[in-house]
Scaffold this active site. Sequence first.
Site, short mmCIF file in Angstrom:
data_model
loop_
_atom_site.label_atom_id
_atom_site.label_comp_id
_atom_site.label_asym_id
_atom_site.label_seq_id
_atom_site.Cartn_x
_atom_site.Cartn_y
_atom_site.Cartn_z
N ASP A 80 -5.77 -4.42 4.95
CA ASP A 80 -6.93 -3.58 4.65
C ASP A 80 -7.13 -3.44 3.14
O ASP A 80 -6.26 -3.80 2.34
CB ASP A 80 -6.77 -2.20 5.28
CG ASP A 80 -5.52 -1.46 4.80
OD1 ASP A 80 -4.49 -2.13 4.57
OD2 ASP A 80 -5.57 -0.23 4.63
N ASP A 110 -5.15 -6.27 -4.44
CA ASP A 110 -4.52 -5.25 -3.60
C ASP A 110 -5.13 -5.29 -2.20
O ASP A 110 -6.08 -4.58 -1.92
CB ASP A 110 -4.71 -3.89 -4.24
CG ASP A 110 -4.02 -2.77 -3.48
OD1 ASP A 110 -3.11 -3.06 -2.69
OD2 ASP A 110 -4.41 -1.60 -3.67
N GLU A 142 -2.75 0.55 5.52
CA GLU A 142 -1.85 0.95 4.43
C GLU A 142 -2.55 1.89 3.46
O GLU A 142 -1.93 2.81 2.91
CB GLU A 142 -1.35 -0.30 3.69
CG GLU A 142 -0.25 -0.03 2.66
CD GLU A 142 -0.75 0.31 1.28
OE1 GLU A 142 0.07 0.73 0.45
OE2 GLU A 142 -1.96 0.16 1.01
N GLU A 143 -3.85 1.68 3.25
CA GLU A 143 -4.56 2.44 2.23
C GLU A 143 -4.87 3.87 2.66
O GLU A 143 -5.35 4.66 1.85
CB GLU A 143 -5.86 1.72 1.86
CG GLU A 143 -5.67 0.35 1.21
CD GLU A 143 -5.05 0.41 -0.18
OE1 GLU A 143 -4.68 1.51 -0.63
OE2 GLU A 143 -4.93 -0.65 -0.81
N GLU A 167 2.80 -6.67 -2.76
CA GLU A 167 1.92 -5.84 -3.58
C GLU A 167 1.91 -6.36 -5.02
O GLU A 167 2.86 -7.03 -5.46
CB GLU A 167 2.41 -4.38 -3.56
CG GLU A 167 2.30 -3.68 -2.23
CD GLU A 167 0.92 -3.10 -1.96
OE1 GLU A 167 -0.01 -3.37 -2.75
OE2 GLU A 167 0.78 -2.37 -0.96
N HIS A 354 -7.76 -0.79 -6.79
CA HIS A 354 -8.69 0.32 -6.58
C HIS A 354 -9.71 0.42 -7.71
O HIS A 354 -10.25 1.51 -7.96
CB HIS A 354 -7.94 1.66 -6.43
CG HIS A 354 -6.93 1.67 -5.34
ND1 HIS A 354 -6.29 2.84 -4.92
CD2 HIS A 354 -6.42 0.69 -4.55
CE1 HIS A 354 -5.44 2.55 -3.95
NE2 HIS A 354 -5.51 1.24 -3.71
#
Length: 383
Positions: A80, A110, A142-143, A167, A354
């Site tokens: 995700d 990410d 995960e987010e 990551e 992000h």
Amino acid sequence: MQHSSFLEHYRQIIQTPSISAFDEKIDMSNRAIIDLLASWLADFGFSINIQTVPGTNNKFNMLAQIGSGEGGLLLCGHSDTVPFDEGRWQSDPFSLTQRDGKIYGLGTCDMKGFFAFILEALKEVDLKKLNKPLYILASADEETSMAGARFFADQQLIKPDMAIIGEPTELIPIYKHKGHIAQSLNIEGKAGHSSDPAKGVNAIEIMYRAIGQLMTLQETLKQKYHDDAFSVPHVTMNLGHIHGGDGENRICGQCLLNFDLRAVPELSDEEALAMIDAALAPVRKQFPNRLSLDLMYPTAPAFACKDEQNIIALAEKLTGKTAKSANYATEAPFINLLGCDTLVLGPGSIDQAHQPDEFMHLDYVEPTVNLLQKFIHQVCINK
């Protein structure tokens, strides 16, 4: 190295949206990206196990396996992404754009782009020579809640020797990171006219007392739990958002505080939550039934690598870089529950995560692919 197949995999990964969000209006199923990855890995001869993740909005984990026996290597990534900032991208977040030696798109860094690196690495590995199994895990959510990794850990389907979570760490091994607890403290007062405070109960005044208790706890945690492996070596507590009242001439009837705590591995989530409850107990006693404290989302525990299989030394040897700690949270504590040595180690920088115009530098392709191939050979092929 020719990048054509690598970039084509990346392109299809990025153009398959898989946003995770607490806002149901923008939250998406990840089934399309899971099916895409599953089809590619099946072509390599992997057996595929797709599982529905309970308690989610149509989200799935995918475990791919090739080879048999005990132990082996697990390569992990989450499928995700976070939402994107509308209007702040210079290009379409869902179209892979290449310029100045970088590839841009939502998830390039990410971190679902990591699967393109895995696929590229597999092209030059003789999978018929595996002496131990090789696993690929694509997890969900995960987010937000990390529901996919939590469920996978609960299932205990496999017990590899080692696990790598890709990551973005600039290919620096991360062997330890802090946890994350987010809570919402709500104070219910009694509204009234400000000219006669005795006829109401001011929620802001109660919150003032509660914050005082939390600030005292913050100092206690700072002094009691210390880990020099971190750039911020103590437990942190942040009072992040507060709102209360609706006018200067009214007694405040309700006040809300959202705060978080980032613990070092020495402090468990259970201990941290108990200490917060104990700190607020005197205020609860003074103002019965006026305080409520709730988790904003499930806690993410702190992480420390078991290193029973000497993965840290191996990673340092293969990368030429000293293992470090991180202040952010990942799925590592849940993968750790499989009983394996776990590291967070992947291409790209967390600084791009992000952010609008998220990117991955193509300089990472060759070293990352080589690193993955060396890990596979070391753990799954060499006896």
